[in-house]
Write a protein that holds these residues in place. Structure first.
Motif, PDB file in Angstrom:
ATOM      1  N   ASP A 137       0.561  -1.000   0.307  1.00  0.00           N
ATOM      2  CA  ASP A 137      -0.073   0.033  -0.127  1.00  0.00           C
ATOM      3  C   ASP A 137       0.757   0.933  -0.128  1.00  0.00           C
ATOM      4  N   LEU A 148       1.530   8.295   6.968  1.00  0.00           N
ATOM      5  CA  LEU A 148       2.563   7.990   7.221  1.00  0.00           C
ATOM      6  C   LEU A 148       3.455   7.698   6.719  1.00  0.00           C
ATOM      7  N   TYR A 166       5.226   6.508   1.632  1.00  0.00           N
ATOM      8  CA  TYR A 166       4.504   6.669   2.152  1.00  0.00           C
ATOM      9  C   TYR A 166       3.364   6.060   2.541  1.00  0.00           C
ATOM     10  N   ARG A 167       1.769   5.872   3.439  1.00  0.00           N
ATOM     11  CA  ARG A 167       1.082   5.056   3.238  1.00  0.00           C
ATOM     12  C   ARG A 167      -0.418   5.999   3.954  1.00  0.00           C
ATOM     13  N   VAL A 168      -1.144   6.218   3.351  1.00  0.00           N
ATOM     14  CA  VAL A 168      -1.938   6.974   3.649  1.00  0.00           C
ATOM     15  C   VAL A 168      -3.356   6.297   4.339  1.00  0.00           C
ATOM     16  N   GLU A 169      -3.500   6.298   5.772  1.00  0.00           N
ATOM     17  CA  GLU A 169      -3.859   5.599   7.098  1.00  0.00           C
ATOM     18  C   GLU A 169      -5.129   6.513   7.437  1.00  0.00           C
ATOM     19  N   GLY A 170      -6.392   6.350   6.424  1.00  0.00           N
ATOM     20  CA  GLY A 170      -7.528   7.201   7.249  1.00  0.00           C
ATOM     21  C   GLY A 170      -7.379   8.849   6.387  1.00  0.00           C
TER      22      GLY A 170
END
Length: 103
Positions: A63, A84, A76-80
């Motif tokens: 992801d 991050l 990076y990650r998008v978590e809601g």
């Protein structure tokens, strides 16, 4: 959106800054590069999908997304509502090996 950096990402950026400043004897460039990376990452707060999907590029099941920052890549990650920043790596290294090691 909230922007956070993992300890690994902070360490990556600090190592880069230290290397350029101490080994290459160019503290001005070290500051400029670090600020560029931080400023590019800050854009994600308004545009979280600005970077490309790593899965689309590599075929890996991940992801992670990535954002180019001169010769560095912020993964990076998008978590809601959270973005991050997982790692900040030099694009001239075998960054995929480093990322896969972190899995």
């Amino acid at each position: 959106m909230i922007l956070r950096y993992t300890p690994a990402a902070i360490a990556d950026l600090q190592e880069t800054k230290t290397y350029i400043s101490k080994v290459l004897h160019n503290p001005r460039a070290a500051r400029r590069i670090a600020l560029d990376v931080l400023n590019r990452c800050a854009l994600l707060k308004e545009h979280p999908l600005l970077g490309m999907s790593l899965a689309a590029k590599t075929g890996e099941d991940t992801d992670l997304r990535y954002l180019l920052c001169e010769q560095h890549i912020a993964f990076y990650r998008v978590e809601g509502e959270l973005i991050l920043i997982a790692r900040i790596l030099d694009s001239r290294t075998d960054y995929m090996q480093l990322l896969l090691r972190d899995k």
